[in-house]
Scaffold this active site. Structure first.
Site, PDB file in Angstrom:
ATOM      1  N   HIS A 170       0.818  -1.228   0.000  1.00 56.33           N
ATOM      2  CA  HIS A 170       0.000   0.000   0.000  1.00 56.33           C
ATOM      3  C   HIS A 170       0.848   1.273   0.000  1.00 56.33           C
ATOM      4  CE1 HIS A 170      -3.579  -2.341   0.348  1.00 56.33           C
ATOM      5  NE2 HIS A 170      -3.236  -2.854   1.526  1.00 56.33           N
ATOM      6  N   HIS A 208      -6.008  -7.362  -0.650  1.00 54.11           N
ATOM      7  CA  HIS A 208      -6.238  -5.952  -0.989  1.00 54.11           C
ATOM      8  C   HIS A 208      -5.475  -5.560  -2.254  1.00 54.11           C
ATOM      9  CE1 HIS A 208      -6.666  -6.210   3.475  1.00 54.11           C
ATOM     10  NE2 HIS A 208      -7.704  -5.418   3.259  1.00 54.11           N
ATOM     11  N   ASP A 295      -4.687 -12.793   3.643  1.00 52.56           N
ATOM     12  CA  ASP A 295      -5.981 -12.223   4.045  1.00 52.56           C
ATOM     13  C   ASP A 295      -7.091 -12.631   3.069  1.00 52.56           C
ATOM     14  OD1 ASP A 295      -4.445 -10.628   2.359  1.00 52.56           O
ATOM     15  OD2 ASP A 295      -4.691  -8.796   3.537  1.00 52.56           O
TER      16      ASP A 295
HETATM   17  N1  Q9C Z   1     -10.899  -2.779  10.330  1.00 56.93           N
HETATM   18  C1  Q9C Z   1      -2.456  -5.302   4.124  1.00 56.93           C
HETATM   19  O1  Q9C Z   1      -3.081  -6.331   4.060  1.00 56.93           O
HETATM   20  N2  Q9C Z   1      -7.903  -1.117   6.813  1.00 56.93           N
HETATM   21  N3  Q9C Z   1      -3.004  -4.149   4.527  1.00 56.93           N
HETATM   22  C2  Q9C Z   1      -8.144  -1.991   7.891  1.00 56.93           C
HETATM   23  C3  Q9C Z   1      -9.699  -2.935   9.562  1.00 56.93           C
HETATM   24  C4  Q9C Z   1      -6.562  -1.215   6.258  1.00 56.93           C
HETATM   25  C5  Q9C Z   1      -4.398  -4.043   4.858  1.00 56.93           C
HETATM   26  C6  Q9C Z   1      -9.495  -1.829   8.526  1.00 56.93           C
HETATM   27  C7  Q9C Z   1      -6.226  -2.577   5.726  1.00 56.93           C
HETATM   28  C8  Q9C Z   1      -4.794  -2.650   5.261  1.00 56.93           C
HETATM   29  C9  Q9C Z   1      -0.987  -5.280   3.811  1.00 56.93           C
HETATM   30 ZN    ZN Z   2      -4.051  -7.166   2.517  1.00 56.74          ZN
END
Ligand code: Q9C
Ligand code: ZN
Length: 353
Positions: A170, A208, A295
């Site tokens: 990201h 993501h 994830d």
């Molecule tokens: N309630 C990676 O998997 N938003 N990043 C999270 C959780 C951000 C994920 C909200 C998610 C970032 C590397």
């Molecule tokens: Zn992710």
């Protein structure tokens, strides 16, 4: 398989993130990397090495030096400003609507804020990205882990795994976010391009969209980015990751987004994977950098796909079946009870065992 790991990740010892303005237990915690490390050790098929120091130049090859200086200094700056918090998160971001109707000189030409609160927004994407005292050191170590894994493959290994933490995909040229500070995969891909003069493909299988990786290589014809991820219409990072984002200029056609629905099955995932791999093998090059996230797992607390542990073995097998050498770098994956099994399955698949 060679694994690159550094205990320096532990200094990014976050306990909380904020979600919709409320503190919540952090997802991207040090235990993740320790679970993966101990599962790979228990498997017995992996040999471990520490990272070597690659300095700052490979980082500023893809990131704004201002981002590096901000992350290096943020904690000390907060102390000097007497902001006494367990972790730092921005509260004001420069969204594009603030600049609506203004010429580009105003959008990109104004100076970075001098206060840490302003800097957190200026150099940041979102509020789920806490900075603590040890964040910068851990993020630098994650870059060295990625670059050392790349060195192993450049040195003749067919595959190497970098247990990067914090993750990276990201993080954009001048922006940290989404649990990421430096874009480990982008830095590794750039280093491989420079070392080989060849084209490199990045395959992003985190749940993501890797908005940072896409942005860094958007106008580049020598780095192809392919990503399978949750449709941004419903899921973080919300504003990038649509199928019509194909790159521009020299990068026209060198970005492939495959957004997916909630509930995505193993079969649906493998169909998308075959599309991404088909696009990769259609292009020249001998190395794939894999942004590896778990994830996508059915029980992940922040994902909504339905993948099972056995599919990760098949995903690893199919990626390796391209015949390309693989630099595999850890990104997300937050359901800790299955993280070790899922990683072992993927990497065994990639090794053909
Ligand atoms: N309630 C990676 O998997 N938003 N990043 C999270 C959780 C951000 C994920 C909200 C998610 C970032 C590397
Ligand atoms: Zn992710």
């Amino acid at each position: 398989m060679q694994v690159v790991y550094s205990s320096a990740h532990r200094s990014h010892d976050v306990t909380h993130e904020t979600f919709l303005g409320q503190p919540t237990p952090a997802n991207e915690v040090a235990e993740r990397a320790e679970i993966i490390r101990s599962s790979l050790e228990a498997d017995g098929g992996f040999t471990f090495a520490g990272p070597t120091d690659h300095g700052e130049a490979p980082i500023t090859a893809v990131h704004d030096p201002g981002l590096v200086r901000f992350l290096e200094g943020a904690w000390g700056q907060a102390e000097r400003e007497r902001i006494d918090r367990p972790y730092l998160v921005a509260d004001t971001y420069p969204t594009f609507r603030m600049f609506e109707g203004m010429s580009e000189e105003f959008v990109v030409g104004q100076p970075a804020p001098t206060s840490v609160a302003g800097g957190l927004g200026w150099w940041g994407l979102d509020t789920s990205n806490p900075i603590v005292k040890g964040t910068y050191g851990a993020a630098r170590a994650a870059v060295d882990v990625a670059l050392t894994a790349a060195d192993l493959v450049l040195g003749g290994e067919t595959v190497a795994y970098g247990l990067c933490r914090p993750p990276g995909h990201h993080a954009a040229r001048s922006m940290a976010g989404g649990y990421c500070f430096f874009n480990n995969a982008a830095i590794a891909a750039e280093a491989i391009v420079r070392a080989t003069g060849e084209r490199v493909a990045i395959l992003d299988v985190d749940y993501h969209h890797g908005n940072g990786t896409q942005q860094i290589f958007w106008r580049r014809g020598d780095v192809f980015y392919a990503s399978i991820h949750a449709d941004p219409a419903r899921q973080y990072p919300f504003f990038l990751g649509y199928g019509n984002e194909r790159g521009e200029g020299d990068g026209q056609g060198e970005n492939l987004n495959l957004p997916q629905p909630a509930g995505l099955s193993d079969e649906g995932y493998l169909a998308a994977l075959d599309r991404a791999l088909g696009a990769i093998v259609d292009r020249p090059g001998s190395i794939i950098v894999v942004s590896l996230g778990f994830d996508t797992y059915g029980r992940d607390p922040i994902g909504d796909f339905a993948l099972t542990t056995p599919v990760y073995h098949e995903v690893g097998r199919r990626v390796a079946a391209t015949g390309r050498r693989l630099v595999i770098l850890q990104e997300g994956g937050y359901y800790r009870p299955a993280l070790g099994d899922n990683t072992v399955a993927w990497l065994r698949g990639a090794e053909g065992r």
